[in-house]
Design an enzyme around this catalytic site. Structure first.
Site, PDB file in Angstrom:
ATOM      1  N   ALA A  55       0.823  -1.207   0.000  1.00 39.71           N
ATOM      2  CA  ALA A  55       0.000   0.000   0.000  1.00 39.71           C
ATOM      3  C   ALA A  55       0.866   1.269   0.000  1.00 39.71           C
ATOM      4  O   ALA A  55       2.101   1.213   0.071  1.00 39.71           O
ATOM      5  CB  ALA A  55      -0.934  -0.011   1.208  1.00 39.71           C
ATOM      6  N   HIS A  56       0.193   2.411  -0.047  1.00 45.26           N
ATOM      7  CA  HIS A  56       0.878   3.705  -0.154  1.00 45.26           C
ATOM      8  C   HIS A  56       1.780   3.971   1.056  1.00 45.26           C
ATOM      9  O   HIS A  56       1.451   3.625   2.193  1.00 45.26           O
ATOM     10  CB  HIS A  56      -0.143   4.841  -0.305  1.00 45.26           C
ATOM     11  N   ASN A  57       2.924   4.553   0.774  1.00 47.58           N
ATOM     12  CA  ASN A  57       3.888   5.018   1.778  1.00 47.58           C
ATOM     13  C   ASN A  57       4.518   3.894   2.605  1.00 47.58           C
ATOM     14  O   ASN A  57       5.084   4.145   3.671  1.00 47.58           O
ATOM     15  CB  ASN A  57       3.247   6.047   2.720  1.00 47.58           C
TER      16      ASN A  57
ATOM     17  N   SER B 200       1.505   2.858   5.018  1.00 47.23           N
ATOM     18  CA  SER B 200       2.565   3.386   5.886  1.00 47.23           C
ATOM     19  C   SER B 200       3.164   2.334   6.818  1.00 47.23           C
ATOM     20  O   SER B 200       3.812   2.681   7.802  1.00 47.23           O
ATOM     21  CB  SER B 200       2.061   4.574   6.711  1.00 47.23           C
TER      22      SER B 200
END
Length: 346
Positions: free
Chosen positions: A237-239, A257
């Site tokens: 997923a993102h980050n 994250s």
């Protein structure tokens, strides 16, 4: 079994660091499984317990010893010889330059010795490193950068501004740089999309399996460090940050994250929650769900994930529940009988 090319037995022995047994000029067509012998091929016997019956077929043996009257290659280091043997018969990548159906923006840079297959699209300002190989129907977005020696298989996607290091392999259907899953609830309950304006950075020698996804960061960079290996159907997923040489097995998923240390292993269908941190060399067993930070070297399983030995004790107790329930019912019956007896005597 398709045969791409044949090797002489003597050449095969030299390539894998072994000694030929039999005619060194005989041709070897490939490697076959012990359960499915193929004429002219060799069987690799890593495990002495594996039963191999060629049933009269002309099949060689690669192993610590070759049976009397047989042919093949005797090797001492079975582990490295196995990999070398497979590499000898791996279908080669064919470099034919840029196919006439490819669409390449005039500002894109194509390095030396690059293969760009049919119907590939390379966007504005993209850079393709030397000796990279794009199979066909590959999309490389605006400002994306591929290092030297990258291999992108058919229908893989590298979205705008994402970067790949040297020697990366991206399999069919994988997407690098799709939007992170970011939405907020509006006044009327509607879902409002949060723009995802960050990027993705893959280090050197990263492998991304088929139909896997690495989301771009909301802001900043989603990072997959050097040497990470991702199986098919993996989601990052993102980050997120995935540490060097980590392994993500099929259907593993990382929440936004989350951070994985070096050499972490996420087994099949395991997951990590948002913002959770895993230390170096953690192992999450299949279907494990990690909802809190783990110190380095942890081995966890279950949901919520906990120490694997503790989880196994819980499973053992659960398996004994039917017997325990029967014992409890028996004790209850005995207690009722005892109360009845004491009541009669009173």
């Amino acid at each position: 079994m398709g045969v791409w090319f044949a090797l002489l037995l003597g050449d095969l022995a030299e390539a894998i660091g072994g000694k030929p047994v039999g005619d060194p000029l005989r041709e070897v067509s490939g490697v076959c499984a012990p359960s499915e012998p193929v004429e002219g091929c060799v069987v690799f016997l890593k495990d002495p317990g594996v039963k191999f019956d060629p049933s009269g077929m002309d099949v060689g043996v690669v192993g610590s010893s070759v049976p009397p009257g047989g042919w093949g290659v005797e090797v001492e280091d079975l582990g490295s010889a196995w990999i070398r043997c497979l590499r000898c018969f791996e279908p080669p990548l064919v470099f034919e330059g840029v196919h006439p159906t490819a669409v390449i923006h005039r500002t894109a840079h194509i390095g030396e010795g690059v293969h760009v297959g049919p119907y590939c699209v390379i966007g504005e300002g993209a850079r393709i490193g030397d000796r990279s190989w794009l199979q066909g129907h590959v999309y490389v977005g605006r400002g994306a950068v591929l290092g030297d020696g990258c291999v992108l298989f058919a229908f893989s996607v590298v979205q705008d501004r994402c970067t790949l290091g040297n020697g990366c392999r991206v399999h069919s259907g994988a997407v690098i740089g799709c939007d992170g899953f970011g939405f907020v609830e509006g006044p009327g309950g509607e879902r409002i999309k949060v723009p995802q304006i960050g990027t993705v950075s893959l280090g050197d020698r990263v492998e991304v399996g088929a139909c896997s996804t690495v989301d771009r960061a909301t802001v900043g960079v989603t990072r997959v460090m050097d040497g990470v290996k991702m199986d098919d159907h993996v989601h990052v997923a993102h980050n997120c940050v995935v540490g060097e040489n980590s392994v993500l097995v099929a259907y593993a998923g990382l929440g936004g994250s989350s951070r994985l240390g070096r050499s972490v292993v996420m087994a099949a269908q395991s997951g990590v929650g948002d913002h959770v941190v895993l230390g170096d060399r953690c192992v999450v067993a299949a279907r494990g769900g990690v909802v809190k930070d783990l110190p380095p070297g942890s081995f966890v399983s279950g949901f919520p994930a906990r120490d694997h030995r503790e989880e196994m004790r819980v499973h053992g107790a659960v398996r004994r529940l039917p017997d325990l329930m029967e014992r409890l019912r028996r004790l209850e019956r005995e207690m009722r009988d005892l109360k009845a007896l004491l009541g009669d005597e009173g």
